[in-house]
Design a protein around this motif. Structure first.
Motif, PDB file in Angstrom:
ATOM      1  N   SER A 171     -50.426 -32.357   7.228  1.00  0.00           N
ATOM      2  CA  SER A 171     -49.312 -31.699   6.454  1.00  0.00           C
ATOM      3  C   SER A 171     -49.665 -31.837   4.900  1.00  0.00           C
ATOM      4  CB  SER A 171     -48.010 -32.474   6.522  1.00  0.00           C
ATOM      5  OG  SER A 171     -47.471 -32.381   7.898  1.00  0.00           O
ATOM      6  N   ARG A 172     -49.553 -30.679   4.315  1.00  0.00           N
ATOM      7  CA  ARG A 172     -50.057 -30.727   2.980  1.00  0.00           C
ATOM      8  C   ARG A 172     -49.050 -31.168   2.070  1.00  0.00           C
ATOM      9  NH1 ARG A 172     -53.273 -25.424   0.354  1.00  0.00           N
ATOM     10  NH2 ARG A 172     -53.705 -26.185  -1.904  1.00  0.00           N
ATOM     11  N   SER A 173     -49.276 -31.747   1.007  1.00  0.00           N
ATOM     12  CA  SER A 173     -48.181 -32.193   0.241  1.00  0.00           C
ATOM     13  C   SER A 173     -47.378 -31.074  -0.423  1.00  0.00           C
ATOM     14  CB  SER A 173     -48.811 -32.697  -1.174  1.00  0.00           C
ATOM     15  OG  SER A 173     -47.986 -33.045  -1.932  1.00  0.00           O
ATOM     16  N   THR A 174     -45.977 -31.236  -0.571  1.00  0.00           N
ATOM     17  CA  THR A 174     -45.063 -30.166  -0.865  1.00  0.00           C
ATOM     18  C   THR A 174     -44.477 -30.211  -2.425  1.00  0.00           C
ATOM     19  OG1 THR A 174     -43.200 -31.383  -0.041  1.00  0.00           O
ATOM     20  CG2 THR A 174     -44.447 -29.887   1.525  1.00  0.00           C
ATOM     21  N   TRP A 175     -44.870 -31.217  -3.057  1.00  0.00           N
ATOM     22  CA  TRP A 175     -44.082 -31.547  -4.205  1.00  0.00           C
ATOM     23  C   TRP A 175     -44.511 -30.326  -5.257  1.00  0.00           C
ATOM     24  CZ3 TRP A 175     -46.882 -32.056  -8.607  1.00  0.00           C
ATOM     25  CH2 TRP A 175     -48.354 -32.949  -8.378  1.00  0.00           C
ATOM     26  N   GLN A 176     -45.844 -30.208  -5.284  1.00  0.00           N
ATOM     27  CA  GLN A 176     -46.461 -29.156  -6.410  1.00  0.00           C
ATOM     28  C   GLN A 176     -45.613 -27.766  -6.164  1.00  0.00           C
ATOM     29  OE1 GLN A 176     -50.600 -28.568  -6.327  1.00  0.00           O
ATOM     30  NE2 GLN A 176     -50.657 -27.898  -8.225  1.00  0.00           N
ATOM     31  N   PRO A 177     -45.774 -27.120  -4.906  1.00  0.00           N
ATOM     32  CA  PRO A 177     -45.089 -25.758  -4.932  1.00  0.00           C
ATOM     33  C   PRO A 177     -43.787 -25.730  -5.214  1.00  0.00           C
ATOM     34  CG  PRO A 177     -45.829 -26.765  -2.735  1.00  0.00           C
ATOM     35  CD  PRO A 177     -46.253 -27.572  -3.735  1.00  0.00           C
ATOM     36  N   LEU A 178     -43.003 -27.047  -4.787  1.00  0.00           N
ATOM     37  CA  LEU A 178     -41.429 -27.310  -5.227  1.00  0.00           C
ATOM     38  C   LEU A 178     -41.089 -27.125  -6.482  1.00  0.00           C
ATOM     39  CD1 LEU A 178     -40.262 -29.868  -2.354  1.00  0.00           C
ATOM     40  CD2 LEU A 178     -39.431 -27.342  -2.669  1.00  0.00           C
ATOM     41  N   LEU A 179     -42.097 -27.965  -7.344  1.00  0.00           N
ATOM     42  CA  LEU A 179     -41.911 -28.124  -8.720  1.00  0.00           C
ATOM     43  C   LEU A 179     -42.158 -26.644  -9.462  1.00  0.00           C
ATOM     44  CD1 LEU A 179     -43.625 -31.388  -9.670  1.00  0.00           C
ATOM     45  CD2 LEU A 179     -41.232 -30.772  -9.663  1.00  0.00           C
ATOM     46  N   ILE A 180     -43.305 -25.887  -9.043  1.00  0.00           N
ATOM     47  CA  ILE A 180     -43.481 -24.616  -9.571  1.00  0.00           C
ATOM     48  C   ILE A 180     -42.347 -23.917  -9.331  1.00  0.00           C
ATOM     49  CG2 ILE A 180     -45.290 -22.739  -9.415  1.00  0.00           C
ATOM     50  CD1 ILE A 180     -47.386 -24.751  -8.830  1.00  0.00           C
ATOM     51  N   GLY A 181     -41.915 -23.842  -7.957  1.00  0.00           N
ATOM     52  CA  GLY A 181     -40.785 -22.815  -7.717  1.00  0.00           C
ATOM     53  C   GLY A 181     -39.390 -23.256  -8.636  1.00  0.00           C
ATOM     54  N   MET A 182     -39.280 -24.371  -8.667  1.00  0.00           N
ATOM     55  CA  MET A 182     -38.146 -24.825  -9.377  1.00  0.00           C
ATOM     56  C   MET A 182     -38.252 -24.538 -10.980  1.00  0.00           C
ATOM     57  SD  MET A 182     -35.682 -26.090  -7.479  1.00  0.00           S
ATOM     58  CE  MET A 182     -34.533 -27.063  -8.448  1.00  0.00           C
ATOM     59  N   ALA A 183     -39.461 -24.439 -11.423  1.00  0.00           N
ATOM     60  CA  ALA A 183     -39.834 -24.244 -12.904  1.00  0.00           C
ATOM     61  C   ALA A 183     -39.537 -22.770 -12.837  1.00  0.00           C
ATOM     62  CB  ALA A 183     -41.011 -24.526 -13.158  1.00  0.00           C
ATOM     63  N   ILE A 184     -39.838 -22.016 -11.978  1.00  0.00           N
ATOM     64  CA  ILE A 184     -39.822 -20.717 -12.264  1.00  0.00           C
ATOM     65  C   ILE A 184     -38.384 -20.141 -12.003  1.00  0.00           C
ATOM     66  CG2 ILE A 184     -40.416 -18.136 -11.272  1.00  0.00           C
ATOM     67  CD1 ILE A 184     -43.182 -19.526 -10.499  1.00  0.00           C
ATOM     68  N   ALA A 185     -37.651 -20.527 -10.904  1.00  0.00           N
ATOM     69  CA  ALA A 185     -36.313 -20.091 -10.360  1.00  0.00           C
ATOM     70  C   ALA A 185     -35.285 -20.584 -11.350  1.00  0.00           C
ATOM     71  CB  ALA A 185     -35.925 -20.793  -8.937  1.00  0.00           C
ATOM     72  N   LEU A 186     -35.298 -22.006 -11.847  1.00  0.00           N
ATOM     73  CA  LEU A 186     -34.178 -22.355 -12.673  1.00  0.00           C
ATOM     74  C   LEU A 186     -33.844 -21.577 -13.956  1.00  0.00           C
ATOM     75  CD1 LEU A 186     -34.582 -26.205 -12.097  1.00  0.00           C
ATOM     76  CD2 LEU A 186     -32.680 -24.794 -11.347  1.00  0.00           C
ATOM     77  N   PRO A 187     -34.890 -21.151 -14.769  1.00  0.00           N
ATOM     78  CA  PRO A 187     -34.683 -20.239 -15.785  1.00  0.00           C
ATOM     79  C   PRO A 187     -34.204 -18.978 -15.700  1.00  0.00           C
ATOM     80  CG  PRO A 187     -36.795 -21.585 -16.140  1.00  0.00           C
ATOM     81  CD  PRO A 187     -36.420 -21.776 -14.648  1.00  0.00           C
ATOM     82  N   ILE A 188     -34.622 -18.386 -14.501  1.00  0.00           N
ATOM     83  CA  ILE A 188     -33.976 -17.154 -14.099  1.00  0.00           C
ATOM     84  C   ILE A 188     -32.589 -17.050 -13.717  1.00  0.00           C
ATOM     85  CG2 ILE A 188     -34.240 -15.572 -12.374  1.00  0.00           C
ATOM     86  CD1 ILE A 188     -37.385 -15.808 -12.407  1.00  0.00           C
TER      87      ILE A 188
END
Length: 201
Positions: A171-188
């Motif tokens: 299983s690949r670490s999930t924190w990086q895509p989650l952080l990137i996704g949140m960083a993009i989604a929250l401002p929008i």
């Protein structure tokens, strides 16, 4: 006796031109996939000297791998899990999930398929938004269901056929895509809320 491996059944359905692509772009595919393509070509017609040499090289590498210590063989490929891909698709979008599937396919050394899944995921997301706007759908359940359907189709059409049931994947670490996704989604989301608030005033 005919040589076969995990990819051999897939090669049976491919044309000579499609099989040749595996050889011409061998760095984009797993070595076993290239070897399966060569074996299938050989079943249909004699190989030219260049492909014959590549076949011998890959078969020699396979034989060497089989003779390597178990510790070396047990090195596993790290992939984003089935559950995380679905969760990511619901939280963000089908296109976002297609990025994770594409990254998995890159890890599995199938770059052409990774590009295809990105294009398909983007197209699905645009179509999803268009239809929701067209029919003025406000129910979140419809959005969630359509996202689940999109991720399901992408996963089972693009990724699952590439997963060898005899292999164990890490299983690949999930924190990086989650952080990137949140960083993009929250401002929008913040912008949309502000825009809605201004409109209401």
């Amino acid at each position: 006796m005919t040589n076969t491996n995990f990819y051999s059944p897939k090669m049976l359905r491919k044309s000579v031109v499609e099989l040749q692509k595996y050889i011409d772009n061998k760095t984009d595919y797993q070595e076993d996939a290239v070897l399966a393509a060569i074996w299938e070509l050989e079943n249909r017609a004699p190989l030219n000297p260049e492909i014959q040499a590549l076949k011998q090289e890959l078969e020699a590498q396979n034989k060497q791998f089989e003779e390597e210590p178990i510790a070396i063989k047990n090195e596993t490929i790290a992939l984003y899990s089935f559950n995380f891909i679905f969760l990511f698709g619901i939280l963000f979008s089908v296109f976002a999930a297609s990025i994770l599937i594409g990254l998995n396919l890159v890890q599995l050394k199938n770059k052409p398929r990774s590009r295809m899944v990105l294009f398909t995921g983007l197209s699905y997301s645009f179509l999803q938004v268009y239809l929701i706007e067209l029919f003025k759908i406000t129910s979140p359940f419809v959005s969630i269901f359509s996202s689940l359907l999109g991720v399901y189709l992408l996963y089972y059409y693009f990724l699952k056929p590439e997963l060898n049931p005899k292999e164990t994947y890490q299983s690949r670490s999930t924190w990086q895509p989650l952080l990137i996704g949140m960083a993009i989604a929250l401002p929008i989301a913040y912008y949309l809320m502000k825009a809605g608030g201004v409109g209401a005033l």
